[in-house]
Write a protein that holds these residues in place. Structure first.
Motif, short mmCIF file in Angstrom:
data_model
loop_
_atom_site.label_atom_id
_atom_site.label_comp_id
_atom_site.label_asym_id
_atom_site.label_seq_id
_atom_site.Cartn_x
_atom_site.Cartn_y
_atom_site.Cartn_z
N HIS A 12 0.83 -8.64 3.60
CA HIS A 12 -0.16 -9.62 4.04
C HIS A 12 0.55 -10.75 4.79
CE1 HIS A 12 -3.09 -12.93 3.66
NE2 HIS A 12 -4.01 -11.97 3.59
N HIS A 13 -0.14 -11.32 5.77
CA HIS A 13 0.45 -12.37 6.60
C HIS A 13 1.00 -13.53 5.78
CE1 HIS A 13 -0.01 -16.12 9.10
NE2 HIS A 13 0.79 -15.40 9.85
N ASP A 14 0.32 -13.90 4.70
CA ASP A 14 0.79 -15.02 3.87
C ASP A 14 2.16 -14.74 3.25
OD1 ASP A 14 -1.53 -16.33 4.50
OD2 ASP A 14 -2.51 -15.98 2.57
N ILE A 15 2.36 -13.50 2.81
CA ILE A 15 3.65 -13.13 2.23
C ILE A 15 4.74 -13.14 3.29
CG2 ILE A 15 4.95 -11.23 1.16
CD1 ILE A 15 2.41 -10.48 -0.37
N ILE A 16 4.42 -12.62 4.47
CA ILE A 16 5.40 -12.61 5.57
C ILE A 16 5.81 -14.04 5.93
CG2 ILE A 16 5.78 -12.01 7.99
CD1 ILE A 16 5.72 -9.61 6.05
N GLN A 17 4.86 -14.95 5.97
CA GLN A 17 5.17 -16.35 6.29
C GLN A 17 6.10 -16.98 5.25
OE1 GLN A 17 4.36 -16.25 9.61
NE2 GLN A 17 4.05 -18.43 9.24
N LEU A 18 5.90 -16.64 3.99
CA LEU A 18 6.77 -17.16 2.94
C LEU A 18 8.19 -16.60 3.08
CD1 LEU A 18 4.36 -16.93 -0.12
CD2 LEU A 18 5.25 -19.03 0.90
N LEU A 19 8.29 -15.32 3.39
CA LEU A 19 9.61 -14.70 3.55
C LEU A 19 10.35 -15.29 4.75
CD1 LEU A 19 8.72 -10.96 2.84
CD2 LEU A 19 9.80 -12.59 1.29
N ARG A 20 9.61 -15.64 5.79
CA ARG A 20 10.23 -16.25 6.98
C ARG A 20 10.89 -17.59 6.64
NH1 ARG A 20 7.94 -15.43 12.84
NH2 ARG A 20 7.55 -13.18 12.89
N LYS A 21 10.40 -18.25 5.61
CA LYS A 21 10.97 -19.55 5.23
C LYS A 21 12.38 -19.41 4.66
CE LYS A 21 6.74 -22.14 4.17
NZ LYS A 21 6.06 -22.98 3.15
N VAL A 22 12.70 -18.26 4.06
CA VAL A 22 13.97 -18.14 3.35
C VAL A 22 14.95 -17.15 3.97
CG1 VAL A 22 12.90 -18.82 1.17
CG2 VAL A 22 13.06 -16.39 1.75
N ILE A 23 14.53 -16.43 5.01
CA ILE A 23 15.43 -15.48 5.65
C ILE A 23 16.48 -16.25 6.46
CG2 ILE A 23 14.10 -15.16 7.79
CD1 ILE A 23 14.76 -12.14 7.56
N THR A 24 17.64 -15.65 6.62
CA THR A 24 18.69 -16.30 7.42
C THR A 24 18.23 -16.44 8.88
OG1 THR A 24 19.70 -14.13 7.79
CG2 THR A 24 20.56 -15.44 5.97
N PRO A 25 18.81 -17.38 9.62
CA PRO A 25 18.33 -17.65 10.99
C PRO A 25 18.45 -16.46 11.95
CG PRO A 25 19.71 -19.44 10.21
CD PRO A 25 19.83 -18.34 9.20
N TYR A 26 19.50 -15.64 11.79
CA TYR A 26 19.73 -14.54 12.72
C TYR A 26 20.11 -13.28 11.94
CZ TYR A 26 20.54 -18.88 15.28
OH TYR A 26 20.43 -20.17 15.77
N PRO A 27 19.15 -12.63 11.30
CA PRO A 27 19.48 -11.52 10.41
C PRO A 27 20.04 -10.28 11.11
CG PRO A 27 17.11 -11.76 10.63
CD PRO A 27 17.72 -12.95 11.28
N LEU A 28 19.60 -10.00 12.34
CA LEU A 28 20.07 -8.81 13.05
C LEU A 28 20.85 -9.19 14.31
CD1 LEU A 28 18.16 -7.15 11.20
CD2 LEU A 28 17.53 -5.82 13.22
N PRO A 29 22.02 -8.56 14.52
CA PRO A 29 22.76 -8.81 15.75
C PRO A 29 22.06 -8.16 16.95
CG PRO A 29 23.87 -7.15 14.44
CD PRO A 29 22.75 -7.67 13.60
N ILE A 30 22.37 -8.65 18.12
CA ILE A 30 21.71 -8.16 19.34
C ILE A 30 21.87 -6.66 19.55
CG2 ILE A 30 21.79 -8.30 21.88
CD1 ILE A 30 22.16 -11.35 21.55
N PRO A 31 23.08 -6.08 19.36
CA PRO A 31 23.17 -4.62 19.53
C PRO A 31 22.27 -3.84 18.59
CG PRO A 31 25.36 -5.61 19.57
CD PRO A 31 24.40 -6.69 19.13
N SER A 32 22.14 -4.30 17.34
CA SER A 32 21.26 -3.62 16.38
C SER A 32 19.81 -3.70 16.83
CB SER A 32 21.41 -4.24 15.00
OG SER A 32 22.67 -3.96 14.45
N ILE A 33 19.42 -4.85 17.36
CA ILE A 33 18.04 -5.02 17.84
C ILE A 33 17.75 -4.05 18.97
CG2 ILE A 33 16.45 -6.61 19.00
CD1 ILE A 33 17.93 -8.89 17.47
N GLU A 34 18.68 -3.97 19.93
CA GLU A 34 18.44 -3.10 21.07
C GLU A 34 18.38 -1.63 20.66
OE1 GLU A 34 20.47 -1.88 25.33
OE2 GLU A 34 20.79 -3.89 24.54
N ILE A 35 19.27 -1.22 19.75
CA ILE A 35 19.26 0.17 19.28
C ILE A 35 17.96 0.46 18.52
CG2 ILE A 35 20.37 1.81 17.73
CD1 ILE A 35 23.04 0.38 18.42
N ALA A 36 17.52 -0.48 17.68
CA ALA A 36 16.29 -0.30 16.92
C ALA A 36 15.09 -0.14 17.85
CB ALA A 36 16.08 -1.47 15.98
#
Length: 357
Positions: A228-252
């Motif tokens: 649910h959107h509310d849960i995602i918003q809460l998780l966004r508050k505590v996740i690290t600023p840059y969880p995935l490196p750029i190469p991983s993002i492009e491959i994904a």
């Protein structure tokens, strides 16, 4: 001068036994059937990418690609450093250290309990009935004590999948009481049994996914939380600023193209073909006493003198995964499905084993 570092450390962390991952356990073999990885690598070509800038925290292009894959809105998705990071994020958000509890059902993925131990959260453990069924009466007794319930579906390491009726029952019992987390790391191997459709009915349902297994991208560490959107918003508050490196993002992003998804599904068919072949062969090995039903890319077997068998194979360069650290799975070994040649090597090695009295 004597170090005071250990005196400064949290006492519970000092006493903590680290999680033993497949790679940390080691082994010098060439046949690695111990981490439930896809046995063949994806070949990905990267364009020239800019690495002097930080990536987006939640890359919109990746979220859109995954949203299209699962037919949901991007507001219902969080991308993280593997599904393991999501396990941690949920405890950060919903559990107060040394006060709240989680609920797990062994035998299951042991990282749920390990993360709880690290964060000072009590893990209430209710063993499965016959290593298959959720113990609903015992779960009901604990519902007022827990904030998070972790269910691995398909289950690791047994490979079976909990019936949808069991999941719905848990969800109905936990409305306004707890968050129910369904770990679907292996769901692509039985995609018709996924429960994404339940998200519209239960706003306390969280689903974890990954690109590490069926997509064959364990090396890029990319996972997804669907909720649910509310849960995602809460998780966004505590996740690290840059969880995935750029190469991983492009491959994904590339892995979620229409062509790549078709390739992934074809690889699943090949893995399943190898699994069915190996299952038939394992039935002929006399010291294998029980083969667990599996909906995944691994098989759990119960053996006579499992430790000896594991060591013989280890010395031959065939690396499997012992399960004797789990009380319910003494004398069990988990076998990841490899290529046809790897499965053949394993079978031939098993045939050669003679257990002395």
């Amino acid at each position: 001068m004597e170090s005071n570092i250990y005196k400064l450390c949290r006492k519970d962390i000092f006493a903590l036994q680290a999680y033993a991952s497949a790679r940390s356990i080691g082994g010098t073999g060439t046949i690695l059937l111990n981490a439930n990885e896809l046995p063949v690598s994806n070949i990905v070509s990267l364009k020239k990418i800019v690495l002097n800038r930080y990536p987006e925290c939640q890359p919109e292009i990746l979220l859109k690609k995954y949203a299209n894959y699962i037919n949901l809105h991007i507001n219902n998705i969080l991308v993280s450093r593997g599904a393991d990071e999501a396990i941690e994020l949920l405890m950060r958000v919903f559990c107060t250290p040394y006060q709240d509890s989680i609920l797990t059902f062994p035998p299951t993925y042991t990282m749920y309990a390990k993360v709880a131990e690290i964060y000072g959260v009590q893990n209430i453990s209710i063993p499965l009935i016959d290593n298959i069924y959720l113990n609903i009466p015992e779960i009901i007794k604990c519902l007022n004590k827990v904030k998070l319930i972790y269910i691995c579906r398909p289950n690791n390491p047994t490979g079976h999948i909990f019936h949808i009726d069991e999941i719905i029952k848990i969800l109905e019992l936990t409305i306004n009481k707890a968050i129910v987390v369904i770990d679907e790391a292996y769901i692509e191997f039985c995609i018709n049994k996924n429960i994404i459709f339940l998200l519209t009915r239960f706003n306390h349902l969280v689903i974890l996914r990954t690109l590490s297994k069926a997509f064959g991208l364990a090396g890029i560490r990319c996972g997804f939380t669907i909720a649910h959107h509310d849960i995602i918003q809460l998780l966004r508050k505590v996740i690290t600023p840059y969880p995935l490196p750029i190469p991983s993002i492009e491959i994904a992003v590339k892995s979620l193209s229409r062509t790549s998804i078709i390739n992934m599904k074809n690889k699943i068919l090949l893995v399943q073909k190898n699994k069915f072949w190996l299952l038939d062969q394992l039935k002929t090995i006399k010291f294998i006493k029980y083969i667990f039903d599996s909906e995944t890319n691994y098989i759990l077997v119960r053996c006579i003198r499992a430790c000896d068998i594991f060591n013989v194979l280890w010395n031959k360069g065939i690396i499997l995964r012992k399960q004797d650290h789990i009380i319910e799975l003494q004398d069990c070994i988990r076998i990841s499905i490899g290529t046809k040649i790897e499965c053949l090597h394993l079978f031939n090695a098993l045939k050669e084993i003679v257990l002395c009295e």
